[in-house]
Design a protein around this motif. Structure first.
Motif, PDB file in Angstrom:
ATOM      1  N   UNK A  63      18.870 -14.360  -7.446  1.00 27.44           N
ATOM      2  CA  UNK A  63      19.101 -13.502  -6.286  1.00 27.44           C
ATOM      3  C   UNK A  63      18.180 -12.302  -6.455  1.00 27.44           C
ATOM      4  N   UNK A  64      17.811 -11.669  -5.361  1.00 29.38           N
ATOM      5  CA  UNK A  64      16.985 -10.474  -5.500  1.00 29.38           C
ATOM      6  C   UNK A  64      16.254 -10.131  -4.221  1.00 29.38           C
ATOM      7  N   UNK A  65      15.903  -8.866  -4.100  1.00 27.10           N
ATOM      8  CA  UNK A  65      15.133  -8.400  -2.958  1.00 27.10           C
ATOM      9  C   UNK A  65      14.258  -7.237  -3.361  1.00 27.10           C
ATOM     10  N   UNK A  66      13.309  -6.906  -2.500  1.00 24.31           N
ATOM     11  CA  UNK A  66      12.399  -5.800  -2.773  1.00 24.31           C
ATOM     12  C   UNK A  66      12.051  -5.106  -1.466  1.00 24.31           C
ATOM     13  N   UNK A  67      11.845  -3.787  -1.559  1.00 21.44           N
ATOM     14  CA  UNK A  67      11.390  -2.988  -0.424  1.00 21.44           C
ATOM     15  C   UNK A  67      10.096  -2.308  -0.825  1.00 21.44           C
ATOM     16  N   UNK A  68       9.082  -2.429   0.033  1.00 19.75           N
ATOM     17  CA  UNK A  68       7.819  -1.730  -0.175  1.00 19.75           C
ATOM     18  C   UNK A  68       7.685  -0.602   0.837  1.00 19.75           C
ATOM     19  N   UNK A  69       7.131   0.511   0.395  1.00 19.96           N
ATOM     20  CA  UNK A  69       6.826   1.628   1.289  1.00 19.96           C
ATOM     21  C   UNK A  69       5.741   2.488   0.665  1.00 19.96           C
ATOM     22  N   UNK A  70       5.007   3.182   1.508  1.00 13.25           N
ATOM     23  CA  UNK A  70       4.032   4.163   1.035  1.00 13.25           C
ATOM     24  C   UNK A  70       4.574   5.585   1.147  1.00 13.25           C
ATOM     25  N   UNK A  71       5.793   5.717   1.634  1.00 16.39           N
ATOM     26  CA  UNK A  71       6.400   7.027   1.879  1.00 16.39           C
ATOM     27  C   UNK A  71       7.318   7.391   0.711  1.00 16.39           C
ATOM     28  N   UNK A  72       6.949   8.418  -0.029  1.00 20.58           N
ATOM     29  CA  UNK A  72       7.722   8.803  -1.212  1.00 20.58           C
ATOM     30  C   UNK A  72       9.115   9.292  -0.848  1.00 20.58           C
TER      31      UNK A  72
END
Length: 393
Positions: free
Chosen positions: A196-205
């Motif tokens: 199981x698992x997920x990830x979130x990507x963002x360039x906003x700190x």
């Protein structure tokens, strides 16, 4: 006669993942820690994003992404605002919007790409529209050149649900990196698996720090010393149990992070294998008169292979499903079909823009079969022959 035997999903683990699990077990440290941090850094680097935040599922990634925008003043997304979504996606694309009291506007899909119809997005925008939750369906990118122009012209937030499309590209840029936030899933059946698992990507700190707090109870403990969300005090005892946001506990396990670092190294070869099968599928099945197949946008990572029985075919979806099941070929509806047909919709604040004729059509006539990182061309040949036989009856 031998059956085809094509499952929906298979794993790509070997001794490397087992060694990673053993290393964590030997450490006696199981909750989120250094292995998760390492995986997050490597994941962000691989996809070319500034920050990655791991959670326990792709569904939780969607939940925290919506929540982070609600709690981040710079994005001006508030309860009651309108978010445009495709009528076809997985349930947990939509649930976070309902849970944060956002008004959902369902828009039809393109019959051939199976993604949201970009022309319809332009027509659906109202004074209340604040965001588009863009879904890259079954490995296939949206045309982000067109979507981002619409967003820029109308001051809209773009969130990407990329849970089915890890490794896909548009104009040589990875999907999941076009929006202010992009979500990924590493559930067993997806491109790479951490169980199981997920990830979130963002360039906003600022969004990253809100995500980090929301992931673990809404506390301050995991925030960096310098951040715009909250000024941490010098008393580490107090900051260990100090809560600033109404958060969750959606932390991943250390074992999942350790597995992720091994799986991520395999992603290029996994996607290449899927693309080889996908290219073959497109060439072979485009010859059939009785079915539609998904039109590739950019470089698909081919989560699976949608097959939609045409209006004038002399067989229907049930006939095809029956033949596939006889041959041990796993098949499923195309994600959740037209989601507005599900009873859970009674709990939503929503509108439907225009009609959903294409979503209805794939709801009633579509299915998808699995793809894999290894060669399945002979199995695709056999499925092709099944459809040819049905066509001839």
């Amino acid at each position: 006669m031998d059956t085809i035997d094509l499952p929906l999903a298979t794993d790509s683990w070997d001794e490397e993942e087992l060694k990673a699990i053993e290393k964590v077990v030997d450490s006696h440290y199981f909750t989120m820690g250094k292995e998760v941090e390492k995986y997050e850094r490597e994941f962000a680097d691989f996809f070319g994003a500034e920050f990655a935040v791991m959670v326990n599922s792709g569904s939780s990634a969607n939940l925290l992404s919506v929540a982070s925008l609600i709690f981040c003043d710079k994005y001006d997304l508030n309860p009651g605002d309108e978010v445009i979504v495709p009528a076809v996606s997985w349930a947990t694309t939509f649930y976070p919007l309902q849970q944060y009291d956002l008004k959902i506007k369902f828009v039809d899909i393109n019959k051939h790409t199976l993604n949201i119809d970009i022309k319809e997005i332009e027509n659906a925008i109202s004074a209340k529209t604040k965001a588009v939750f863009a879904v890259n369906l079954l490995g296939n990118s949206i045309n982000y050149k067109r979507l981002l122009k619409i967003a820029d012209d109308n001051n809209l937030i773009i969130i990407e649900d990329n849970c089915e499309s890890m490794g896909a590209k548009f104009n040589n840029k990875y999907t999941g990196t076009f929006g202010v936030l992009g979500t990924f899933s590493t559930f067993f059946s997806h491109h790479i698996s951490t169980m199981e698992g997920g990830m979130i990507l963002t360039d906003d700190e600022d969004l990253k720090n809100i995500l980090v707090s929301l992931r673990a109870h809404g506390w301050t403990r995991d925030l960096p010393e310098s951040n715009n969300l909250y000024k941490k005090g010098s008393n580490s005892f107090y900051e260990s149990f100090n809560f600033i946001l109404p958060g969750y506990n959606v932390r991943p396990l250390e074992i999942e992070g350790a597995i992720g670092t091994k799986q991520l190294k395999k992603l290029p070869s996994i996607v290449n294998g899927r693309r080889e099968n996908g290219t073959y599928f497109l060439e072979l099945f485009s010859d059939l008169d009785s079915v539609y197949i998904q039109k590739e946008i950019g470089e698909s990572s081919f989560f699976g292979f949608p097959i939609i029985v045409k209006e004038n075919a002399n067989f229907n979806r049930d006939d095809l499903v029956s033949e596939l099941q006889k041959n041990n070929v796993d098949c499923r509806p195309i994600v959740a079909g037209n989601f507005t047909k599900n009873e859970v919709i009674k709990y939503f604040k929503y509108t439907i823009f225009g009609d959903l004729k294409n979503a209805d059509f794939i709801h009633n006539n579509g299915l998808f079969i699995g793809n894999h990182h290894f060669d399945i061309k002979s199995k695709l040949n056999s499925i092709y022959k099944i459809i040819r036989v049905l066509e001839s009856k």
